[in-house]
Motif scaffolding. Structure first.
Motif, PDB file in Angstrom:
ATOM      1  N   SER A   1     -83.811 -12.600 -15.026  1.00 20.23           N
ATOM      2  CA  SER A   1     -83.380 -11.888 -16.223  1.00 20.23           C
ATOM      3  C   SER A   1     -82.535 -10.692 -15.823  1.00 20.23           C
ATOM      4  CB  SER A   1     -84.581 -11.374 -17.018  1.00 20.23           C
ATOM      5  OG  SER A   1     -85.285 -12.447 -17.596  1.00 20.23           O
ATOM      6  N   SER A   2     -81.624 -10.334 -16.713  1.00 17.79           N
ATOM      7  CA  SER A   2     -80.798  -9.151 -16.523  1.00 17.79           C
ATOM      8  C   SER A   2     -80.843  -8.333 -17.806  1.00 17.79           C
ATOM      9  CB  SER A   2     -79.351  -9.565 -16.232  1.00 17.79           C
ATOM     10  OG  SER A   2     -78.485  -8.447 -16.315  1.00 17.79           O
ATOM     11  N   VAL A   3     -80.831  -7.019 -17.663  1.00 17.96           N
ATOM     12  CA  VAL A   3     -80.724  -6.139 -18.827  1.00 17.96           C
ATOM     13  C   VAL A   3     -79.444  -5.324 -18.683  1.00 17.96           C
ATOM     14  CG1 VAL A   3     -81.697  -4.095 -19.942  1.00 17.96           C
ATOM     15  CG2 VAL A   3     -83.197  -5.965 -19.297  1.00 17.96           C
ATOM     16  N   MET A   4     -78.672  -5.254 -19.746  1.00 20.78           N
ATOM     17  CA  MET A   4     -77.431  -4.464 -19.748  1.00 20.78           C
ATOM     18  C   MET A   4     -77.282  -3.844 -21.136  1.00 20.78           C
ATOM     19  SD  MET A   4     -74.581  -7.534 -20.035  1.00 20.78           S
ATOM     20  CE  MET A   4     -75.447  -8.570 -18.854  1.00 20.78           C
ATOM     21  N   THR A   5     -76.295  -2.974 -21.308  1.00 26.15           N
ATOM     22  CA  THR A   5     -76.072  -2.445 -22.654  1.00 26.15           C
ATOM     23  C   THR A   5     -75.553  -3.566 -23.552  1.00 26.15           C
ATOM     24  OG1 THR A   5     -73.811  -1.793 -22.158  1.00 26.15           O
ATOM     25  CG2 THR A   5     -75.500  -0.126 -21.799  1.00 26.15           C
ATOM     26  N   THR A   6     -75.869  -3.449 -24.819  1.00 25.39           N
ATOM     27  CA  THR A   6     -75.394  -4.432 -25.795  1.00 25.39           C
ATOM     28  C   THR A   6     -73.869  -4.421 -25.846  1.00 25.39           C
ATOM     29  OG1 THR A   6     -77.451  -4.120 -27.008  1.00 25.39           O
ATOM     30  CG2 THR A   6     -75.633  -5.108 -28.221  1.00 25.39           C
ATOM     31  N   GLU A   7     -73.258  -3.267 -25.644  1.00 30.21           N
ATOM     32  CA  GLU A   7     -71.793  -3.189 -25.584  1.00 30.21           C
ATOM     33  C   GLU A   7     -71.205  -4.026 -24.450  1.00 30.21           C
ATOM     34  OE1 GLU A   7     -71.107   1.350 -27.255  1.00 30.21           O
ATOM     35  OE2 GLU A   7     -69.981   0.676 -25.512  1.00 30.21           O
ATOM     36  N   SER A   8     -71.821  -3.940 -23.274  1.00 37.30           N
ATOM     37  CA  SER A   8     -71.334  -4.747 -22.145  1.00 37.30           C
ATOM     38  C   SER A   8     -71.505  -6.236 -22.442  1.00 37.30           C
ATOM     39  CB  SER A   8     -72.087  -4.393 -20.862  1.00 37.30           C
ATOM     40  OG  SER A   8     -71.674  -3.148 -20.363  1.00 37.30           O
ATOM     41  N   LEU A   9     -72.625  -6.561 -23.046  1.00 38.10           N
ATOM     42  CA  LEU A   9     -72.886  -7.961 -23.399  1.00 38.10           C
ATOM     43  C   LEU A   9     -71.785  -8.487 -24.305  1.00 38.10           C
ATOM     44  CD1 LEU A   9     -75.289 -10.172 -23.385  1.00 38.10           C
ATOM     45  CD2 LEU A   9     -75.632  -9.395 -25.725  1.00 38.10           C
ATOM     46  N   GLN A  10     -71.414  -7.657 -25.285  1.00 35.62           N
ATOM     47  CA  GLN A  10     -70.393  -8.099 -26.228  1.00 35.62           C
ATOM     48  C   GLN A  10     -69.009  -8.149 -25.592  1.00 35.62           C
ATOM     49  OE1 GLN A  10     -71.470  -5.247 -29.212  1.00 35.62           O
ATOM     50  NE2 GLN A  10     -72.938  -6.618 -30.195  1.00 35.62           N
ATOM     51  N   GLU A  11     -68.705  -7.202 -24.727  1.00 31.92           N
ATOM     52  CA  GLU A  11     -67.409  -7.246 -24.043  1.00 31.92           C
ATOM     53  C   GLU A  11     -67.297  -8.454 -23.121  1.00 31.92           C
ATOM     54  OE1 GLU A  11     -66.451  -2.485 -23.803  1.00 31.92           O
ATOM     55  OE2 GLU A  11     -66.245  -3.718 -21.997  1.00 31.92           O
ATOM     56  N   LEU A  12     -68.385  -8.817 -22.490  1.00 33.30           N
ATOM     57  CA  LEU A  12     -68.372 -10.003 -21.633  1.00 33.30           C
ATOM     58  C   LEU A  12     -68.359 -11.278 -22.484  1.00 33.30           C
ATOM     59  CD1 LEU A  12     -69.007  -8.170 -19.184  1.00 33.30           C
ATOM     60  CD2 LEU A  12     -70.648  -9.873 -18.456  1.00 33.30           C
ATOM     61  N   GLY A  13     -68.779 -11.158 -23.725  1.00 30.53           N
ATOM     62  CA  GLY A  13     -68.817 -12.316 -24.610  1.00 30.53           C
ATOM     63  C   GLY A  13     -69.800 -13.358 -24.113  1.00 30.53           C
TER      64      GLY A  13
ATOM     65  N   GLN B   1     -80.974  -8.258 -23.310  1.00 27.15           N
ATOM     66  CA  GLN B   1     -81.534  -8.973 -22.163  1.00 27.15           C
ATOM     67  C   GLN B   1     -81.007 -10.398 -22.151  1.00 27.15           C
ATOM     68  OE1 GLN B   1     -85.834  -8.843 -22.091  1.00 27.15           O
ATOM     69  NE2 GLN B   1     -85.995 -10.556 -20.674  1.00 27.15           N
ATOM     70  N   ILE B   2     -80.613 -10.888 -20.996  1.00 26.16           N
ATOM     71  CA  ILE B   2     -80.236 -12.297 -20.918  1.00 26.16           C
ATOM     72  C   ILE B   2     -81.097 -12.974 -19.866  1.00 26.16           C
ATOM     73  CG2 ILE B   2     -77.845 -11.957 -21.700  1.00 26.16           C
ATOM     74  CD1 ILE B   2     -76.899 -12.314 -18.877  1.00 26.16           C
ATOM     75  N   ASP B   3     -81.570 -14.154 -20.216  1.00 29.84           N
ATOM     76  CA  ASP B   3     -82.316 -14.939 -19.244  1.00 29.84           C
ATOM     77  C   ASP B   3     -81.331 -15.859 -18.536  1.00 29.84           C
ATOM     78  OD1 ASP B   3     -84.715 -13.720 -19.745  1.00 29.84           O
ATOM     79  OD2 ASP B   3     -85.188 -15.050 -21.411  1.00 29.84           O
ATOM     80  N   LEU B   4     -81.532 -16.046 -17.257  1.00 27.59           N
ATOM     81  CA  LEU B   4     -80.586 -16.760 -16.412  1.00 27.59           C
ATOM     82  C   LEU B   4     -81.270 -17.959 -15.776  1.00 27.59           C
ATOM     83  CD1 LEU B   4     -79.333 -13.489 -14.721  1.00 27.59           C
ATOM     84  CD2 LEU B   4     -77.966 -14.905 -16.242  1.00 27.59           C
TER      85      LEU B   4
ATOM     86  N   ARG C   1     -93.608 -11.266  -1.353  1.00 32.87           N
ATOM     87  CA  ARG C   1     -93.268 -11.369  -2.762  1.00 32.87           C
ATOM     88  C   ARG C   1     -92.064 -10.468  -2.988  1.00 32.87           C
ATOM     89  NH1 ARG C   1     -98.239 -11.443  -6.826  1.00 32.87           N
ATOM     90  NH2 ARG C   1     -97.170 -11.415  -8.849  1.00 32.87           N
ATOM     91  N   VAL C   2     -91.102 -10.961  -3.711  1.00 29.70           N
ATOM     92  CA  VAL C   2     -89.844 -10.252  -3.917  1.00 29.70           C
ATOM     93  C   VAL C   2     -89.754  -9.878  -5.396  1.00 29.70           C
ATOM     94  CG1 VAL C   2     -87.345 -10.421  -3.747  1.00 29.70           C
ATOM     95  CG2 VAL C   2     -88.789 -11.587  -2.072  1.00 29.70           C
ATOM     96  N   ILE C   3     -89.530  -8.606  -5.690  1.00 26.10           N
ATOM     97  CA  ILE C   3     -89.578  -8.110  -7.065  1.00 26.10           C
ATOM     98  C   ILE C   3     -88.304  -7.320  -7.364  1.00 26.10           C
ATOM     99  CG2 ILE C   3     -90.863  -6.596  -8.645  1.00 26.10           C
ATOM    100  CD1 ILE C   3     -93.151  -7.119  -6.230  1.00 26.10           C
ATOM    101  N   VAL C   4     -87.655  -7.672  -8.458  1.00 30.78           N
ATOM    102  CA  VAL C   4     -86.440  -6.950  -8.869  1.00 30.78           C
ATOM    103  C   VAL C   4     -86.512  -6.676 -10.373  1.00 30.78           C
ATOM    104  CG1 VAL C   4     -83.916  -6.972  -8.989  1.00 30.78           C
ATOM    105  CG2 VAL C   4     -85.067  -8.133  -7.110  1.00 30.78           C
ATOM    106  N   LYS C   5     -86.395  -5.421 -10.759  1.00 26.52           N
ATOM    107  CA  LYS C   5     -86.374  -5.118 -12.190  1.00 26.52           C
ATOM    108  C   LYS C   5     -85.082  -5.656 -12.814  1.00 26.52           C
ATOM    109  CE  LYS C   5     -88.105  -1.568 -14.067  1.00 26.52           C
ATOM    110  NZ  LYS C   5     -88.801  -0.393 -14.612  1.00 26.52           N
ATOM    111  N   ALA C   6     -85.173  -6.164 -14.029  1.00 20.73           N
ATOM    112  CA  ALA C   6     -84.012  -6.786 -14.687  1.00 20.73           C
ATOM    113  C   ALA C   6     -82.850  -5.817 -14.833  1.00 20.73           C
ATOM    114  CB  ALA C   6     -84.423  -7.332 -16.062  1.00 20.73           C
ATOM    115  N   ILE C   7     -83.158  -4.545 -14.938  1.00 18.89           N
ATOM    116  CA  ILE C   7     -82.113  -3.540 -15.128  1.00 18.89           C
ATOM    117  C   ILE C   7     -81.205  -3.423 -13.902  1.00 18.89           C
ATOM    118  CG2 ILE C   7     -83.387  -1.504 -14.266  1.00 18.89           C
ATOM    119  CD1 ILE C   7     -81.523  -1.704 -17.583  1.00 18.89           C
ATOM    120  N   HIS C   8     -81.682  -3.898 -12.765  1.00 17.86           N
ATOM    121  CA  HIS C   8     -80.887  -3.817 -11.530  1.00 17.86           C
ATOM    122  C   HIS C   8     -80.049  -5.063 -11.282  1.00 17.86           C
ATOM    123  CE1 HIS C   8     -83.911  -0.629 -10.044  1.00 17.86           C
ATOM    124  NE2 HIS C   8     -82.848  -0.053 -10.521  1.00 17.86           N
ATOM    125  N   VAL C   9     -80.120  -6.008 -12.196  1.00 20.21           N
ATOM    126  CA  VAL C   9     -79.369  -7.259 -12.034  1.00 20.21           C
ATOM    127  C   VAL C   9     -78.040  -7.143 -12.785  1.00 20.21           C
ATOM    128  CG1 VAL C   9     -79.388  -9.737 -12.494  1.00 20.21           C
ATOM    129  CG2 VAL C   9     -81.501  -8.587 -11.790  1.00 20.21           C
TER     130      VAL C   9
END
Lengths: 69, 69, 69, 69, 69, 69
Positions: free
Chosen positions: A36-48, A24-27, B56-64
């Motif tokens: 916040s965004s959630v992605m795979t840890t692999e993508s996180l590492q590839e993006l650095g 998870q990364i907070d933005l 109110r605008v709601i977006v799950k982090a997984i969609h970011v």
């Protein structure tokens, strides 16, 4: 590069929380609410990705839920 | 009401574009970028959404999605 | 530009079907199966997508459903 | 069985990475790019997915993002 | 066929609303609440869905939003 | 509060499985099938979700996949 998505902003990476499979990364964005965004840890590492990085944030309009009191 | 989603902001409804099955609403938020949401036209009508409404605008982090130059 | 998504390929735009709010584009890729994407008609027009364009196709791994006989 | 989704291919399971709540499987497909899927670890176990399995991969068109240079 | 998704029920197709690009089908399920699905009109036609059909309904757990008063 | 989503039910929280980044909650609903939701562990903690809680479950119609034998 242009994206087929209605919602696009630039943000600065805040905290990065690396999990076993998902991360998870907070933005930090210009408005008072963080994101916040959630992605795979692999993508996180590839993006650095690391705190302070400038990133582009993309959300398809179909994923935006609207609620009304 | 609290939501199990990392991304939540308040917005004002701008233009509403009503389609046959899906509809699109443009959202005015505090930061310089607007946002858009797509939902079924039925949901739009049940919510009774019209320009000027506060929503109110709601977006799950997984969609970011995050991209980096 | 690098993306926080596991699935990324390049494709050639085939048929474009423009609807009132949503539009669909068929994508020609290297393998025997075609692909399709749905986006808002506004995004389609801003991207200026037309048959023959080379595009980048991005899918987050969380949106990939796996089924087994 | 037929699915209400535009994007369907068959793939062979490659690496399986089992996490605490979410798991990731890498998929070998006919074209030069691999694919990945993320699901709950519970679903992974119920499907009994292991490397070498043939699986069906399904993605709704609405989840396919298109970008253009 | 087994699916890598936590949420799977059977339902009976109710009303079908066919749009230009997207279509909506209402689903009758065992509990008091109906459900709805949106898919491309092309998928709807390939599935040959009509009122009264028995269908399988699949939702990945990641797409389920939970809210609490 | 009303939501721009076709699928909304109330449910009781069953098991909660807390992971490093993502967490899963099982939901007891009125019909014979249970449901599951996956969210970030942070959202889970902010909602203060625990077994026995009454929650509202919201799924956009676009995330509902339909399959037919």
């Amino acid at each position: 590069m242009k994206f087929g998505a209605r919602n696009q902003i630039t943000a600065t990476v805040g905290t990065v929380k690396t999990g076993d499979v998902m991360s998870q990364i907070d933005l930090q964005v210009d408005h008072p609410h963080g994101m916040s965004s959630v992605m795979t840890t692999e993508s996180l590492q590839e993006l650095g990705i690391k705190p302070g990085d400038k990133v582009r944030v993309i959300v398809k309009a179909i994923h935006v839920l609207v609620a009304k009191e």
